[in-house]
Scaffold this motif. Structure first.
Motif, mmCIF file in Angstrom:
data_model
loop_
_atom_site.group_PDB
_atom_site.id
_atom_site.type_symbol
_atom_site.label_atom_id
_atom_site.label_comp_id
_atom_site.label_asym_id
_atom_site.label_seq_id
_atom_site.Cartn_x
_atom_site.Cartn_y
_atom_site.Cartn_z
ATOM 1 N N VAL A 76 -21.166 12.519 -22.891
ATOM 2 C CA VAL A 76 -20.754 12.242 -21.645
ATOM 3 C C VAL A 76 -19.505 11.328 -21.730
ATOM 4 O O VAL A 76 -18.499 11.560 -20.950
ATOM 5 C CB VAL A 76 -21.752 11.101 -20.887
ATOM 6 C CG1 VAL A 76 -21.228 10.214 -19.607
ATOM 7 C CG2 VAL A 76 -23.033 12.092 -20.284
ATOM 8 N N ASP A 80 -16.334 13.252 -20.079
ATOM 9 C CA ASP A 80 -15.693 12.734 -19.092
ATOM 10 C C ASP A 80 -14.099 12.102 -19.516
ATOM 11 O O ASP A 80 -13.270 12.299 -18.447
ATOM 12 C CB ASP A 80 -16.533 11.421 -18.648
ATOM 13 C CG ASP A 80 -17.865 12.092 -17.885
ATOM 14 O OD1 ASP A 80 -18.016 13.181 -17.736
ATOM 15 O OD2 ASP A 80 -18.790 11.286 -17.567
ATOM 16 N N ALA A 155 -21.462 6.428 -19.741
ATOM 17 C CA ALA A 155 -20.719 6.254 -18.752
ATOM 18 C C ALA A 155 -20.182 5.171 -18.661
ATOM 19 O O ALA A 155 -19.168 4.613 -18.141
ATOM 20 C CB ALA A 155 -21.568 6.592 -17.363
ATOM 21 N N GLY A 173 -14.962 10.887 -14.010
ATOM 22 C CA GLY A 173 -15.222 12.113 -14.740
ATOM 23 C C GLY A 173 -16.476 12.533 -14.234
ATOM 24 O O GLY A 173 -17.042 13.551 -14.911
ATOM 25 N N GLY A 174 -17.236 12.253 -13.034
ATOM 26 C CA GLY A 174 -18.658 12.743 -12.979
ATOM 27 C C GLY A 174 -18.593 13.827 -12.107
ATOM 28 O O GLY A 174 -17.603 14.508 -11.758
ATOM 29 N N ARG A 263 -25.639 14.237 -17.423
ATOM 30 C CA ARG A 263 -24.225 14.037 -17.477
ATOM 31 C C ARG A 263 -23.973 13.603 -15.875
ATOM 32 O O ARG A 263 -23.215 12.390 -15.811
ATOM 33 C CB ARG A 263 -23.217 15.089 -17.881
ATOM 34 C CG ARG A 263 -22.002 14.766 -17.925
ATOM 35 C CD ARG A 263 -21.079 15.991 -18.245
ATOM 36 N NE ARG A 263 -20.600 16.894 -17.168
ATOM 37 C CZ ARG A 263 -19.785 16.458 -16.434
ATOM 38 N NH1 ARG A 263 -19.115 15.418 -16.656
ATOM 39 N NH2 ARG A 263 -19.367 17.277 -15.507
ATOM 40 N N ALA A 267 -23.052 9.286 -14.642
ATOM 41 C CA ALA A 267 -21.743 8.766 -14.037
ATOM 42 C C ALA A 267 -22.161 8.263 -12.631
ATOM 43 O O ALA A 267 -21.698 7.461 -12.030
ATOM 44 C CB ALA A 267 -20.808 9.797 -13.678
#
Length: 326
Positions: A76, A80, A155, A173-174, A263, A267
């Motif tokens: 992640v 991200d 995250a 970046g989610g 993922r 986020a």
């Protein structure tokens, strides 16, 4: 390559205890796990055995889940970061650069964690492997929880190192379907319709399973192609699907197919806000794809990778629940 892959197949417990066998990619069940010490097939197993309830009390399984947790956190953080940095940089096709980097990162992480847990790092793989019967549903649940916790940690780590402006602009970046953007008469919502996003999630997740994970499930292909080749193909296919899903839609606000619910979840928990809008799509879509892929494995010719049947196979679990001998 083939001469170096004869030990890829093996039992995870042997690997974790320092044995000589290595884990098959995405698998913790040896090829002949459906046969007992006397060479007899498991013809009558209880529901608890088919669900692998004992895995909840296995130290080795929990130790393996630590690998899934850490790998998910790193995944992640890296993915991200790649998303943010590529779109922040001044390049003509940021989604192409992003897809290439994602393919490389995923391949490296899979190679790092395969000897520990089988290398899932994704609820899609864990759930699919449980349906097919390669691992138990209990082990899959443990892995998926570990992956979600790891995604949250990743995250949080990303939030700690980026500015608040970057975190807000790129939503850490989610996974997003829509975003709020400035319009001529005030803020407007732009992005993809939920139905389109759901179909993309289903199609991309199924292609991911069909075009790459299948090679890891099938012990014959995994042995013939070799560990590095198989995992490189997995990373390449994921990168291609990210590129395709972000290109064909050309919709600002849509971040592309997630294909990894953990993922997206990490986020969303840390960033919150609009990341929860349509978040269910990133779970429902891959779930439908996993079920469709499982149906496919039951339709294809019988002489495929689990022709003799794995004891955790979903149909076997259902039959055992009704007291039927399988």
């Amino acid at each position: 390559m083939a001469s170096n892959t004869s030990h890829v197949l093996g039992d995870e417990e042997s690997q974790l205890s320092g044995g000589s066998n290595r884990v098959q990619p995405f698998s913790t069940t040896p090829k002949n796990s459906n046969i007992d010490d006397e060479g007899k097939k498991h013809t009558s197993l209880t529901v608890a055995q088919r669900l692998g309830i004992s895995d909840f009390f296995s130290l080795d399984v929990w130790r393996a889940s630590v690998g899934e947790l850490l790998a998910s956190a790193v995944l992640v953080f890296m993915l991200d970061t790649i998303v943010i940095s590529t779109f922040e940089s001044d390049v003509k096709m940021p989604n192409l650069i992003m897809s290439i980097l994602i393919a490389i990162v995923i391949t490296i992480l899979l190679l790092a964690v395969v000897p520990v847990s089988g290398g899932h790092i994704n609820p899609v793989i864990s759930f699919s492997a449980a349906l097919v019967g390669i691992i138990s549903m209990s082990r899959a649940i443990i892995y998926m929880v570990a992956q979600c916790v790891g995604a949250i940690l990743g995250a949080l780590a990303l939030k700690a190192v980026v500015s608040s402006t970057i975190a807000q602009t790129f939503s850490l970046g989610g996974c997003t379907i829509t975003v709020i953007a400035p319009g001529p008469n005030g803020p407007i919502t732009v992005g993809l319709e939920m139905a389109q996003a759901l179909w993309l999630e289903i199609f991309c997740s199924f292609v991911f399973l069909f075009a790459s994970i299948w090679m890891a499930y099938d012990h014959r292909q995994a042995k013939a192609l070799g560990l590095v080749t198989v995992l490189s193909i997995v990373g390449l296919v994921l990168g291609l699907l990210v590129f395709i899903s972000t290109t064909v839609t050309a919709k600002k606000g849509y971040a592309g197919a997630g294909m990894n619910p953990a993922r997206c979840f990490g986020a969303a928990v840390v960033r919150g806000g609009h990341l929860w809008d349509g978040h269910w799509i990133f779970w429902v879509g891959p779930t439908i794809a996993c079920v469709a892929f499982y149906v496919y494995t039951k339709i294809i010719p019988p002489k495929h990778f689990h022709a003799d049947g794995y004891k955790y196979d979903f149909i076997g679990v259902v039959k055992a629940s009704f007291g039927l001998h399988v």
